[in-house]
Scaffold this motif. Structure first.
Motif, short mmCIF file in Angstrom:
data_model
loop_
_atom_site.label_atom_id
_atom_site.label_comp_id
_atom_site.label_asym_id
_atom_site.label_seq_id
_atom_site.Cartn_x
_atom_site.Cartn_y
_atom_site.Cartn_z
N UNK A 10 0.84 -1.20 0.00
CA UNK A 10 0.00 0.00 0.00
C UNK A 10 0.87 1.24 0.00
N UNK A 11 0.40 2.28 -0.67
CA UNK A 11 1.08 3.57 -0.70
C UNK A 11 0.07 4.65 -0.32
N UNK A 12 0.40 5.42 0.72
CA UNK A 12 -0.45 6.52 1.17
C UNK A 12 0.37 7.80 1.17
N UNK A 13 -0.26 8.90 0.86
CA UNK A 13 0.49 10.16 0.79
C UNK A 13 -0.38 11.37 1.03
N UNK A 14 0.28 12.46 1.41
CA UNK A 14 -0.37 13.73 1.70
C UNK A 14 0.65 14.61 2.35
N UNK B 22 -8.42 5.41 21.49
CA UNK B 22 -8.20 6.81 21.18
C UNK B 22 -6.84 7.28 21.72
N UNK B 23 -6.83 8.37 22.51
CA UNK B 23 -5.58 8.92 23.03
C UNK B 23 -4.88 7.99 24.01
N UNK B 24 -5.57 6.93 24.46
CA UNK B 24 -4.93 5.95 25.34
C UNK B 24 -3.98 5.04 24.58
N UNK B 25 -4.06 5.04 23.23
CA UNK B 25 -3.15 4.23 22.43
C UNK B 25 -1.70 4.60 22.72
N UNK B 26 -0.83 3.63 22.51
CA UNK B 26 0.60 3.84 22.73
C UNK B 26 1.35 3.55 21.44
N UNK B 27 2.24 4.46 21.03
CA UNK B 27 3.12 4.21 19.92
C UNK B 27 2.52 4.47 18.55
N UNK B 28 3.12 3.85 17.52
CA UNK B 28 2.73 4.05 16.14
C UNK B 28 1.78 2.97 15.65
N UNK B 29 0.62 3.38 15.14
CA UNK B 29 -0.41 2.45 14.68
C UNK B 29 -0.98 2.92 13.35
N UNK B 30 -1.31 1.96 12.49
CA UNK B 30 -1.90 2.24 11.19
C UNK B 30 -3.25 1.54 11.10
N UNK B 31 -4.23 2.20 10.50
CA UNK B 31 -5.52 1.56 10.22
C UNK B 31 -5.98 2.00 8.84
N UNK C 40 -5.39 5.87 8.31
CA UNK C 40 -5.33 6.75 9.48
C UNK C 40 -4.13 6.33 10.29
N UNK C 41 -3.14 7.22 10.36
CA UNK C 41 -1.83 6.87 10.89
C UNK C 41 -1.52 7.63 12.18
N UNK C 42 -1.07 6.89 13.19
CA UNK C 42 -0.52 7.48 14.41
C UNK C 42 1.00 7.31 14.37
N UNK C 43 1.73 8.41 14.51
CA UNK C 43 3.19 8.37 14.62
C UNK C 43 3.56 8.96 15.98
N UNK C 44 4.35 8.24 16.74
CA UNK C 44 4.70 8.73 18.09
C UNK C 44 6.21 8.76 18.27
N UNK C 45 6.69 9.87 18.82
CA UNK C 45 8.10 10.03 19.17
C UNK C 45 8.22 10.24 20.68
N UNK C 46 9.37 9.82 21.21
CA UNK C 46 9.68 10.06 22.62
C UNK C 46 10.94 10.92 22.70
N UNK C 47 10.84 12.02 23.44
CA UNK C 47 11.99 12.91 23.61
C UNK C 47 12.90 12.38 24.72
N UNK D 18 6.24 11.90 25.64
CA UNK D 18 5.59 11.23 24.51
C UNK D 18 4.80 12.24 23.68
N UNK D 19 5.01 12.17 22.33
CA UNK D 19 4.40 13.14 21.42
C UNK D 19 3.83 12.41 20.20
N UNK D 20 2.62 12.80 19.80
CA UNK D 20 1.88 12.06 18.76
C UNK D 20 1.50 12.96 17.60
N UNK D 21 1.61 12.37 16.40
CA UNK D 21 1.14 13.02 15.18
C UNK D 21 0.10 12.11 14.53
N UNK D 22 -1.07 12.67 14.18
CA UNK D 22 -2.13 11.91 13.53
C UNK D 22 -2.30 12.42 12.10
N UNK D 23 -2.46 11.48 11.17
CA UNK D 23 -2.58 11.87 9.77
C UNK D 23 -3.57 10.96 9.05
#
Length: 244
Positions: free
Chosen positions: A32-36, A179-188, A208-215, A228-233
């Motif tokens: 699969x290829x997703x973009x934006x 929802x926000x209780x999720x941990x880490x990077x997840x794809x659906x 629908x992609x969750x990307x999470x980074x830890x400082x 913990x910091x999250x980006x949703x796309x």
């Protein structure tokens, strides 16, 4: 009235004949290829099992490797549900954001990878056409370190050492909760798939992609520390599937 009844009967018989030709189970390899606002390729293996006599509804599991790349400045927000909504439970799904607890961590580029076990649901509209949904449940995230800045204009928070800059890397554990209780990077994915042949299928939908980074540094939010910091796309997605 007789013509209407006859048409309905023919439609039902056709529907049933089509259903009888559906596979009881099958496996797929899928690219699969997703973009934006970024680019996200995903490679997956899935095993689907038919449920019921018709086999129209299928339930399955899979393994998916998802990557996300971006060379533009991207804002991550405070991730833990305890801070964003005041609850790390199912209630987080319906709770309003606690704006005073939410900060932004900005990265100039992203390169994140996740390897997750997925849950898959699917329904066959015909022998050729399917609609489905899948979501990552458990796995690991990995990728290179990046340097970013905390942006907290309203709250004026900084990292505990008084600085506004920290290195960060993708969080190690991925876990589907709520929802926000999720941990880490997840794809659906929500998709439709058309089988152009017995073996080759084309999918299209959204990812629908969750990307999470830890400082490497923490931010003090009230009495809690956060790193913990999250980006949703939400990205349009196309894919090619091979059935075997």
């Amino acid at each position: 009235m007789k013509k209407i009844i006859l048409c309905l009967l023919v439609s039902f018989l056709t529907f049933d004949i089509t259903a009888q030709g559906l596979d009881k189970s099958y496996k797929t390899l899928d690219l699969a290829l997703a973009g934006g606002n970024g680019f996200s390729p995903a490679l997956s293996y899935t095993k689907m099992y038919g449920i019921g006599k018709s086999n129209r509804f299928k339930l399955g599991y899979g393994v998916r490797l998802t990557s996300f790349f971006s060379n533009s400045s991207t804002d991550f927000r405070t991730a833990p549900a305890k801070l964003t909504s005041g609850s790390a439970s199912f209630a987080a799904l319906f709770a309003e954001d606690i704006v005073a607890n939410i900060d932004t961590f900005r990265l100039k580029s992203i390169q994140s990878n996740t390897l997750n076990i997925s849950i898959n649901l699917q329904y066959a509209l015909s022998q050729k056409l399917e609609v489905g949904f899948n979501i990552d449940a458990l796995g690991v995230a990995f990728g290179g370190k990046q340097t970013g800045d905390i942006v907290s204009v309203k709250n004026k928070r900084k990292f505990i050492d008084g600085s506004t800059q920290s290195t960060a890397s993708p969080s190690g554990l991925n876990l589907l909760l709520v929802s926000d209780s999720d941990i880490g990077g997840l794809n659906s994915e929500l998709y439709g798939r058309y089988w152009v042949s017995d073996k080759i299928g084309i999918r299209a939908g959204v990812s629908f992609l969750f990307v999470e980074y830890m400082t490497d540094k923490n931010v003090k939010v009230n009495t809690d520390d956060n790193n913990r910091w999250r980006y949703k796309s939400l990205l349009p997605m196309v894919a090619v599937s091979y059935k075997f």
